[in-house]
Write a protein that holds these residues in place. Structure first.
Motif, PDB file in Angstrom:
ATOM      1  N   UNK A  72       0.831  -1.204   0.000  1.00 21.62           N
ATOM      2  CA  UNK A  72       0.000   0.000   0.000  1.00 21.62           C
ATOM      3  C   UNK A  72       0.865   1.254   0.000  1.00 21.62           C
ATOM      4  N   UNK A  73       1.884   1.266   0.833  1.00 21.23           N
ATOM      5  CA  UNK A  73       2.770   2.439   0.894  1.00 21.23           C
ATOM      6  C   UNK A  73       3.486   2.635  -0.433  1.00 21.23           C
ATOM      7  N   UNK A  74       3.931   1.554  -1.063  1.00 23.54           N
ATOM      8  CA  UNK A  74       4.570   1.675  -2.372  1.00 23.54           C
ATOM      9  C   UNK A  74       3.603   2.231  -3.412  1.00 23.54           C
ATOM     10  N   UNK A  75       2.358   1.778  -3.375  1.00 19.73           N
ATOM     11  CA  UNK A  75       1.351   2.280  -4.307  1.00 19.73           C
ATOM     12  C   UNK A  75       1.098   3.777  -4.071  1.00 19.73           C
ATOM     13  N   UNK A  76       0.934   4.167  -2.820  1.00 17.83           N
ATOM     14  CA  UNK A  76       0.723   5.584  -2.507  1.00 17.83           C
ATOM     15  C   UNK A  76       1.921   6.422  -2.942  1.00 17.83           C
ATOM     16  N   UNK A  77       3.098   5.882  -2.711  1.00 15.02           N
ATOM     17  CA  UNK A  77       4.327   6.584  -3.085  1.00 15.02           C
ATOM     18  C   UNK A  77       4.359   6.874  -4.577  1.00 15.02           C
ATOM     19  N   UNK A  78       3.996   5.897  -5.379  1.00  8.46           N
ATOM     20  CA  UNK A  78       4.000   6.077  -6.831  1.00  8.46           C
ATOM     21  C   UNK A  78       2.868   6.997  -7.285  1.00  8.46           C
ATOM     22  N   UNK A  79       1.673   6.789  -6.751  1.00  9.78           N
ATOM     23  CA  UNK A  79       0.510   7.553  -7.201  1.00  9.78           C
ATOM     24  C   UNK A  79       0.595   9.026  -6.808  1.00  9.78           C
ATOM     25  N   UNK A  80       1.158   9.324  -5.654  1.00  7.94           N
ATOM     26  CA  UNK A  80       1.175  10.700  -5.156  1.00  7.94           C
ATOM     27  C   UNK A  80       2.580  11.292  -5.090  1.00  7.94           C
ATOM     28  N   UNK A  81       3.515  10.698  -5.817  1.00 10.33           N
ATOM     29  CA  UNK A  81       4.883  11.204  -5.905  1.00 10.33           C
ATOM     30  C   UNK A  81       5.480  11.462  -4.519  1.00 10.33           C
ATOM     31  N   UNK A  82       5.417  10.442  -3.686  1.00  6.10           N
ATOM     32  CA  UNK A  82       5.961  10.534  -2.333  1.00  6.10           C
ATOM     33  C   UNK A  82       7.340   9.893  -2.302  1.00  6.10           C
ATOM     34  N   UNK A  83       8.181  10.431  -1.456  1.00  5.65           N
ATOM     35  CA  UNK A  83       9.534   9.913  -1.303  1.00  5.65           C
ATOM     36  C   UNK A  83       9.682   9.269   0.067  1.00  5.65           C
ATOM     37  N   UNK A  84      10.548   8.281   0.151  1.00  2.00           N
ATOM     38  CA  UNK A  84      10.806   7.602   1.414  1.00  2.00           C
ATOM     39  C   UNK A  84      11.443   8.571   2.401  1.00  2.00           C
TER      40      UNK A  84
END
Length: 81
Positions: free
Chosen positions: A19-31
């Motif tokens: 889920x976090x990986x999906x959110x990261x990709x969809x909303x341009x989030x960085x670790x």
């Protein structure tokens, strides 16, 4: 201070990572491993896994975001959550 927008129940850490990986990709989030191993964020939102509560939490971290923008964001949030 962050405002919690949504809690996404998960069964285990593996599901939380997906889920976090999906959110990261969809909303341009960085670790952001300074805060937590499973934490991603952009200039407006953050998502992280809370192992104690078995949820992925989505938070608003930009206090300047208008209520209408938050409502629109939540209405377009991926339905599989």
């Amino acid at each position: 201070m962050a405002t919690e927008l949504k809690r996404i129940p998960v069964q285990d850490q593996e599901q939380a990572v997906r889920i976090i990986n999906h959110l990261s990709q969809q909303y341009d989030m960085q670790s952001d491993t300074r805060r937590h191993q499973l934490h991603v964020s952009n200039d407006r939102y953050a998502a992280f896994y809370d192992a104690e509560e078995q949820v992925v939490k989505l938070e608003l971290i930009d206090p300047s975001v208008a209520k209408e923008e938050i409502e629109e964001f939540l209405m377009t949030f991926p339905p599989f959550f």
